[in-house]
Motif scaffolding. Sequence first.
Motif, PDB file in Angstrom:
ATOM      1  N   SER A 262     -22.274  -0.545  15.968  1.00  0.00           N
ATOM      2  CA  SER A 262     -21.779  -1.161  17.205  1.00  0.00           C
ATOM      3  C   SER A 262     -21.205  -0.139  18.181  1.00  0.00           C
ATOM      4  CB  SER A 262     -20.718  -2.220  16.885  1.00  0.00           C
ATOM      5  OG  SER A 262     -19.623  -1.649  16.191  1.00  0.00           O
ATOM      6  N   SER A 263     -20.618   0.946  17.669  1.00  0.00           N
ATOM      7  CA  SER A 263     -20.036   1.962  18.551  1.00  0.00           C
ATOM      8  C   SER A 263     -21.116   2.691  19.337  1.00  0.00           C
ATOM      9  CB  SER A 263     -19.230   2.976  17.733  1.00  0.00           C
ATOM     10  OG  SER A 263     -18.155   2.344  17.082  1.00  0.00           O
ATOM     11  N   LEU A 264     -22.207   3.035  18.662  1.00  0.00           N
ATOM     12  CA  LEU A 264     -23.309   3.707  19.339  1.00  0.00           C
ATOM     13  C   LEU A 264     -23.977   2.762  20.342  1.00  0.00           C
ATOM     14  CD1 LEU A 264     -25.112   6.119  19.737  1.00  0.00           C
ATOM     15  CD2 LEU A 264     -26.447   5.411  17.740  1.00  0.00           C
ATOM     16  N   ILE A 265     -24.116   1.509  19.957  1.00  0.00           N
ATOM     17  CA  ILE A 265     -24.679   0.506  20.869  1.00  0.00           C
ATOM     18  C   ILE A 265     -23.821   0.394  22.122  1.00  0.00           C
ATOM     19  CG2 ILE A 265     -25.160  -1.966  21.151  1.00  0.00           C
ATOM     20  CD1 ILE A 265     -25.844  -1.989  18.126  1.00  0.00           C
ATOM     21  N   LEU A 266     -22.496   0.420  21.936  1.00  0.00           N
ATOM     22  CA  LEU A 266     -21.561   0.357  23.063  1.00  0.00           C
ATOM     23  C   LEU A 266     -21.754   1.538  24.007  1.00  0.00           C
ATOM     24  CD1 LEU A 266     -18.998  -0.674  24.546  1.00  0.00           C
ATOM     25  CD2 LEU A 266     -17.661   0.646  22.906  1.00  0.00           C
ATOM     26  N   LEU A 267     -21.892   2.735  23.448  1.00  0.00           N
ATOM     27  CA  LEU A 267     -22.067   3.933  24.275  1.00  0.00           C
ATOM     28  C   LEU A 267     -23.363   3.870  25.077  1.00  0.00           C
ATOM     29  CD1 LEU A 267     -20.864   6.762  21.865  1.00  0.00           C
ATOM     30  CD2 LEU A 267     -19.708   5.913  23.908  1.00  0.00           C
TER      31      LEU A 267
ATOM     32  N   THR B  89     -29.457 -11.357  28.736  1.00  0.00           N
ATOM     33  CA  THR B  89     -29.714 -10.419  27.641  1.00  0.00           C
ATOM     34  C   THR B  89     -28.924  -9.121  27.772  1.00  0.00           C
ATOM     35  OG1 THR B  89     -31.625  -9.462  28.803  1.00  0.00           O
ATOM     36  CG2 THR B  89     -32.051 -11.330  27.329  1.00  0.00           C
ATOM     37  N   ASP B  90     -28.215  -8.949  28.890  1.00  0.00           N
ATOM     38  CA  ASP B  90     -27.445  -7.724  29.127  1.00  0.00           C
ATOM     39  C   ASP B  90     -25.941  -7.967  29.060  1.00  0.00           C
ATOM     40  OD1 ASP B  90     -29.802  -6.361  29.498  1.00  0.00           O
ATOM     41  OD2 ASP B  90     -29.786  -6.566  31.671  1.00  0.00           O
ATOM     42  N   LEU B  91     -25.525  -8.985  28.335  1.00  0.00           N
ATOM     43  CA  LEU B  91     -24.107  -9.332  28.293  1.00  0.00           C
ATOM     44  C   LEU B  91     -23.246  -8.188  27.780  1.00  0.00           C
ATOM     45  CD1 LEU B  91     -21.840 -11.358  28.657  1.00  0.00           C
ATOM     46  CD2 LEU B  91     -22.392 -12.312  26.404  1.00  0.00           C
ATOM     47  N   ASP B  92     -23.714  -7.481  26.749  1.00  0.00           N
ATOM     48  CA  ASP B  92     -22.939  -6.356  26.208  1.00  0.00           C
ATOM     49  C   ASP B  92     -22.734  -5.270  27.259  1.00  0.00           C
ATOM     50  OD1 ASP B  92     -22.679  -7.536  23.740  1.00  0.00           O
ATOM     51  OD2 ASP B  92     -24.474  -6.610  22.936  1.00  0.00           O
ATOM     52  N   ALA B  93     -23.775  -5.010  28.040  1.00  0.00           N
ATOM     53  CA  ALA B  93     -23.675  -3.998  29.094  1.00  0.00           C
ATOM     54  C   ALA B  93     -22.719  -4.455  30.191  1.00  0.00           C
ATOM     55  CB  ALA B  93     -25.055  -3.727  29.688  1.00  0.00           C
TER      56      ALA B  93
ATOM     57  N   ARG C  26     -15.128  -4.963  31.608  1.00  0.00           N
ATOM     58  CA  ARG C  26     -14.215  -5.554  30.613  1.00  0.00           C
ATOM     59  C   ARG C  26     -12.940  -6.105  31.240  1.00  0.00           C
ATOM     60  NH1 ARG C  26     -11.242  -8.063  28.507  1.00  0.00           N
ATOM     61  NH2 ARG C  26     -10.328  -7.973  26.412  1.00  0.00           N
ATOM     62  N   LYS C  27     -12.406  -5.412  32.248  1.00  0.00           N
ATOM     63  CA  LYS C  27     -11.141  -5.845  32.856  1.00  0.00           C
ATOM     64  C   LYS C  27     -11.261  -7.187  33.567  1.00  0.00           C
ATOM     65  CE  LYS C  27     -11.985  -3.117  37.074  1.00  0.00           C
ATOM     66  NZ  LYS C  27     -12.306  -4.281  37.919  1.00  0.00           N
ATOM     67  N   ASP C  28     -12.496  -7.613  33.881  1.00  0.00           N
ATOM     68  CA  ASP C  28     -12.683  -8.888  34.568  1.00  0.00           C
ATOM     69  C   ASP C  28     -12.777 -10.071  33.608  1.00  0.00           C
ATOM     70  OD1 ASP C  28     -12.726  -7.630  37.057  1.00  0.00           O
ATOM     71  OD2 ASP C  28     -14.888  -7.258  36.960  1.00  0.00           O
TER      72      ASP C  28
ATOM     73  N   PHE D  31     -16.490  -5.274  21.800  1.00  0.00           N
ATOM     74  CA  PHE D  31     -16.123  -4.146  22.655  1.00  0.00           C
ATOM     75  C   PHE D  31     -14.714  -3.654  22.313  1.00  0.00           C
ATOM     76  CE2 PHE D  31     -14.166  -2.378  26.451  1.00  0.00           C
ATOM     77  CZ  PHE D  31     -15.144  -1.525  26.938  1.00  0.00           C
ATOM     78  N   ASP D  32     -13.756  -4.585  22.236  1.00  0.00           N
ATOM     79  CA  ASP D  32     -12.366  -4.197  21.978  1.00  0.00           C
ATOM     80  C   ASP D  32     -12.188  -3.590  20.592  1.00  0.00           C
ATOM     81  OD1 ASP D  32     -11.734  -5.119  24.467  1.00  0.00           O
ATOM     82  OD2 ASP D  32     -10.842  -6.999  23.807  1.00  0.00           O
ATOM     83  N   LYS D  33     -12.830  -4.203  19.595  1.00  0.00           N
ATOM     84  CA  LYS D  33     -12.688  -3.697  18.231  1.00  0.00           C
ATOM     85  C   LYS D  33     -13.303  -2.309  18.085  1.00  0.00           C
ATOM     86  CE  LYS D  33     -12.314  -8.090  15.785  1.00  0.00           C
ATOM     87  NZ  LYS D  33     -12.911  -9.012  14.780  1.00  0.00           N
ATOM     88  N   THR D  34     -14.378  -2.076  18.808  1.00  0.00           N
ATOM     89  CA  THR D  34     -15.007  -0.756  18.754  1.00  0.00           C
ATOM     90  C   THR D  34     -14.101   0.304  19.342  1.00  0.00           C
ATOM     91  OG1 THR D  34     -17.223  -1.726  18.896  1.00  0.00           O
ATOM     92  CG2 THR D  34     -17.009   0.589  19.483  1.00  0.00           C
ATOM     93  N   LEU D  35     -13.461  -0.020  20.457  1.00  0.00           N
ATOM     94  CA  LEU D  35     -12.573   0.945  21.092  1.00  0.00           C
ATOM     95  C   LEU D  35     -11.345   1.238  20.239  1.00  0.00           C
ATOM     96  CD1 LEU D  35     -12.634  -0.089  24.861  1.00  0.00           C
ATOM     97  CD2 LEU D  35     -13.885   1.727  23.708  1.00  0.00           C
ATOM     98  N   GLU D  36     -10.970   0.273  19.390  1.00  0.00           N
ATOM     99  CA  GLU D  36      -9.788   0.469  18.540  1.00  0.00           C
ATOM    100  C   GLU D  36     -10.036   1.521  17.467  1.00  0.00           C
ATOM    101  OE1 GLU D  36      -8.858  -3.342  16.973  1.00  0.00           O
ATOM    102  OE2 GLU D  36      -8.140  -4.156  18.875  1.00  0.00           O
ATOM    103  N   SER D  37     -11.269   1.715  17.114  1.00  0.00           N
ATOM    104  CA  SER D  37     -11.589   2.659  16.046  1.00  0.00           C
ATOM    105  C   SER D  37     -12.047   3.986  16.644  1.00  0.00           C
ATOM    106  CB  SER D  37     -12.681   2.084  15.145  1.00  0.00           C
ATOM    107  OG  SER D  37     -13.028   2.997  14.140  1.00  0.00           O
TER     108      SER D  37
END
Length: 325
Positions: free
Chosen positions: A170-175, A75-79, A85-87, A126-132
């Motif tokens: 999604s950006s806030l969720i990422l943070l 359940t913590d895959l996003d975290a 991410r680099k892995d 994750f990647d798409k969020t960082l792009e914006s």
Amino acid sequence: MRSLELRNGEKYLVFREEWNKYKESFYTRCKTRADRETDPTMKQRLISLASNVNKIDEAMEKHDELLMEIQDNPTDLDAIVAKRRKDFTGDFFRFLALLSETYDNLEDRDGVARLVAKCMSAVSAFDKTLESLETLDAAQAKFDDILNSSSVDAACEKIKSLAKAKELDSSLILLINSAWATAKESTSVKNEVKDIMYSLYKAMKRSLRSISPKEIKLLKHLLNIADPEERFSALATAFSPGDDHEAKDPYALYTTPKELHKWIKIMLDAYHLNKEDTDIKEARKMSQPVIIQRLFILKETIEEEYLEKTTLQMPPEGDTKSEEE
């Protein structure tokens, strides 16, 4: 470029428990033979073999460790993606492909395929969020406002309010994911701070579960229908009340083509990686579950059968000229 033998050898190193039983004797044997070898060419080949296998072994161990972390914390895959991410590299997905090939059971292979799809979804988001950057800046402002709350309860209440207002993007969720992942692993962060980050993380999780729109529930229903004709009939029924009519069945889920199309795009965007990203093409080959195929078909059907017709039947106000003009 690694030799064909070494590439094939990766398949054996996927069996981590078995390999760990014999790897020390393998390296010892290579060293012993190299020490005894009088032919310089053969001696160097033995040394290179041990060195190359060791490199592959270390990479496999890293991939296996990441896989175990994902399996232990599904359940913590996003975290996990936010933290590591680099892995999530092409080699990691190739490792999963090799792992899948070792299974004889179709259910086990399907399980790996679903895991790959989930990882791709998390990595893509994750990647798409960082792009914006603009989106990220706006999310950072929201996150700063949450952190400046007078209490943890007040901060959690802000997250809940954002979710109700459909501003928990999604950006806030990422943070929030990143903040909790960083605090959790840090040895310098005080326990009080970790407790706060964990509370925000859990509040975000609860809020996401509470705002599941009816379109998602409808999509789950449609995607569980195996027969295409029955699925398209159910799709038509979901649109039948329209905007100005009473629902035929008060317990059924109804929506508009435009709204359902929006949520299908959101779901597909989460799964869809950049087609030019060849670094993880093996992962893409494995992650074509039936659900994605059905989503694509539903999207095309709505566009062709509903959205295009609506556009033709309802031109903009004041525009009485032909579109072919």
